[in-house]
Design an enzyme around this catalytic site. Structure first.
Site, short mmCIF file in Angstrom:
data_model
loop_
_atom_site.label_atom_id
_atom_site.label_comp_id
_atom_site.label_asym_id
_atom_site.label_seq_id
_atom_site.Cartn_x
_atom_site.Cartn_y
_atom_site.Cartn_z
N ASP A 1 2.78 2.13 -4.96
CA ASP A 1 2.67 2.20 -6.42
C ASP A 1 3.23 3.50 -6.99
O ASP A 1 4.00 3.50 -7.95
CB ASP A 1 1.23 1.98 -6.89
CG ASP A 1 0.24 2.99 -6.36
OD1 ASP A 1 0.51 3.61 -5.31
OD2 ASP A 1 -0.83 3.14 -6.99
N GLU B 1 0.82 -1.21 0.00
CA GLU B 1 0.00 0.00 0.00
C GLU B 1 0.86 1.26 0.00
O GLU B 1 1.84 1.35 0.74
CB GLU B 1 -0.91 0.01 1.23
CG GLU B 1 -2.28 0.58 0.96
CD GLU B 1 -3.07 -0.29 -0.01
OE1 GLU B 1 -3.17 0.10 -1.20
OE2 GLU B 1 -3.58 -1.35 0.39
N HIS B 2 0.48 2.20 -0.86
CA HIS B 2 1.20 3.46 -1.05
C HIS B 2 2.62 3.23 -1.58
O HIS B 2 3.52 4.04 -1.38
CB HIS B 2 1.23 4.28 0.25
CG HIS B 2 -0.09 4.88 0.59
ND1 HIS B 2 -0.54 6.06 0.05
CD2 HIS B 2 -1.09 4.43 1.41
CE1 HIS B 2 -1.75 6.33 0.53
NE2 HIS B 2 -2.10 5.36 1.34
N ASP C 1 -4.34 1.00 -9.49
CA ASP C 1 -5.77 0.84 -9.59
C ASP C 1 -6.21 0.55 -11.02
O ASP C 1 -6.93 -0.41 -11.30
CB ASP C 1 -6.49 2.08 -9.07
CG ASP C 1 -6.34 2.26 -7.58
OD1 ASP C 1 -5.79 1.35 -6.92
OD2 ASP C 1 -6.76 3.31 -7.06
N LEU D 1 -12.26 0.68 -2.94
CA LEU D 1 -12.20 -0.45 -3.87
C LEU D 1 -12.05 0.03 -5.30
O LEU D 1 -12.25 -0.71 -6.26
CB LEU D 1 -13.46 -1.32 -3.73
CG LEU D 1 -13.70 -1.90 -2.34
CD1 LEU D 1 -14.93 -2.80 -2.34
CD2 LEU D 1 -12.49 -2.68 -1.85
N SER E 1 -26.11 8.03 -14.53
CA SER E 1 -25.77 6.92 -13.64
C SER E 1 -26.99 6.55 -12.81
O SER E 1 -27.78 7.41 -12.42
CB SER E 1 -24.62 7.32 -12.71
OG SER E 1 -24.42 6.35 -11.70
N TYR F 1 -3.57 12.38 0.59
CA TYR F 1 -2.88 11.52 -0.38
C TYR F 1 -1.75 12.28 -1.08
O TYR F 1 -0.61 11.81 -1.13
CB TYR F 1 -3.91 11.02 -1.39
CG TYR F 1 -3.39 10.04 -2.42
CD1 TYR F 1 -3.58 8.68 -2.27
CD2 TYR F 1 -2.73 10.48 -3.56
CE1 TYR F 1 -3.12 7.78 -3.21
CE2 TYR F 1 -2.26 9.60 -4.51
CZ TYR F 1 -2.46 8.25 -4.33
OH TYR F 1 -1.99 7.38 -5.26
N GLY G 1 -16.39 5.53 -2.56
CA GLY G 1 -15.53 6.08 -1.53
C GLY G 1 -15.03 5.07 -0.53
O GLY G 1 -14.51 5.42 0.51
#
Length: 390
Positions: free
Chosen positions: A38, A35-36, A173, A126, A69, A223, A123
């Protein structure tokens, strides 16, 4: 949702036409570990999920693009020659960004109308944004015969999020969503984009995703701040080590030269990335060897590092993970995604799954006051056109 149901909703919004409609599915993703890393040129280990984004699309004869949507009341209409970011367009900026980046490659296509429908918790971490981006890219590529390879669409979708939406996300992602394969995870070197498919053999275990229902807007989170801190660490380490990103730095090199990073916070961020990279490499090896127990322990270590060194968890994620790690039949649990809310992922013995959901859910609600949602996920294929039923 069935194609017939989505088609009826599409007709209700856009009306009937003699033009052919096409259906597409693009998965969400979960990152098992790494995680973090990439955007730091390191290793990740994600897989595509069976849940995701569905879409029905139809060509138009003019230059109008119409987005709608089933998940949001907001519908958006733009001219293909005037595709710009507009904060008021909210979710539609993600597919708009893909349109813009495709046009920037020099291809041409007419207007279209598209209806999205997703069953990914928005949110939750995923990757609903990457899912809608690849859904848009694959749909346009197929509908207008643009002849783009999947990897090009993956990179293009990342650029849409970086340049159009304004979030400096890494490649993971979009890569997982576009390149996913059923029952496979992907060990990806985010710097070289070399990758290896690894069969997921959980035997008598299941992957359980738990949604904390604590929402966070990625672009508004810290982020980008974390990314900047890592870039600062690289600039300082460059004085003694030949690296271009933290993914180039070994644990031995870091421990020898971390004194160059005087700021404690920046040093902690770099330490997480360097050690998480090694954990991801080792965890993938453990899974290939069928050593789920060791894999689970590395998941636990990953969360602890994200909590103490990278500081991207928060009370909701920490509570959920703590409860999961203490539950019977759990090999490992950690936050997944960018953090600051969202989801956890756990490896749980099948015979203990129902008790796991009950105990962890009740404990979480008692401590936090929010109701968690649990998903027994299957590992699915990447973004593609579908026929018959979705």
């Amino acid at each position: 949702m069935r194609t017939n149901d989505l088609y009826e909703k599409f007709l209700a919004i856009f009306g009937k036409s003699t033009k052919e409609t096409h259906f597409f599915h693009s998965p969400g993703r979960v990152n098992l570990i790494g995680e973090h890393t990439d955007y730091n040129g390191g290793f990740v280990f994600p897989c595509a999920l069976s849940v995701g984004t569905y879409a029905v699309i139809r060509k138009r004869d003019d230059h109008k693009i119409k987005f709608a949507s089933t998940n949001f009341e907001l519908a958006v209409e733009v001219d293909i020659h005037e595709v710009v970011f507009d904060k008021k367009h909210d979710w539609a900026n993600y597919p708009k960004g893909v349109v813009k980046e495709l046009l920037n490659t020099g291809v041409a296509f007419s207007g279209f109308e598209i209806l999205f429908s997703g069953n990914i918790p928005n949110g939750a971490g995923l990757s609903s944004s990457a899912s809608i981006e690849l859904c848009m890219a694959v749909a346009l590529n197929d509908l207008f015969h643009l002849k783009k390879e999947m990897l090009e669409m993956v990179k293009l979708s990342q650029k849409a999020e970086n340049n159009f939406v304004g979030l400096n996300c890494g490649i993971m992602d979009q890569f997982a969503v576009g390149m996913g394969k059923k029952d496979m995870a992907m060990f990806l070197d985010c710097k070289s984009l070399q990758y290896d498919y690894v069969p997921i053999k959980l035997d008598n275990h299941l992957l359980i995703i738990a949604d904390t229902n604590k929402r966070r807007g990625l672009a508004d989170s810290k982020y980008n701040e974390r990314r900047s801190e890592c870039e600062t660490a690289v600039d300082l380490l460059k004085n003694k080590i030949e690296i271009t990103c933290l993914g180039d730095c070994t644990i031995e090199q870091f421990n020898q030269h971390k004194f160059l990073i005087e700021n404690e916070t920046v040093r902690k961020r770099a330490e997480h990335v360097v050690y998480e990279d090694e954990r991801t490499f080792t965890a993938t090896k453990m899974l290939k060897e069928g050593d789920l127990s060791s894999f689970g322990k590395l998941m636990n270590e990953s969360h602890q590092s994200l909590k103490e060194l990278y500081e991207v968890t928060g009370v909701e994620l920490d509570t959920m993970v703590s409860l999961a790690q203490q539950a019977k039949g759990v090999l490992g649990a950690r936050m997944t995604g960018a953090g600051f809310g969202g989801c956890t992922v756990s490896i749980v013995e099948k015979e203990h799954v129902e008790k796991f959901k009950s105990e962890v859910g009740n404990g979480y609600q008692a401590r936090i006051g929010l109701q968690a949602a649990f998903y027994e996920v299957e590992i699915g294929d990447g973004a593609r056109e579908v026929e018959g039923g979705i």
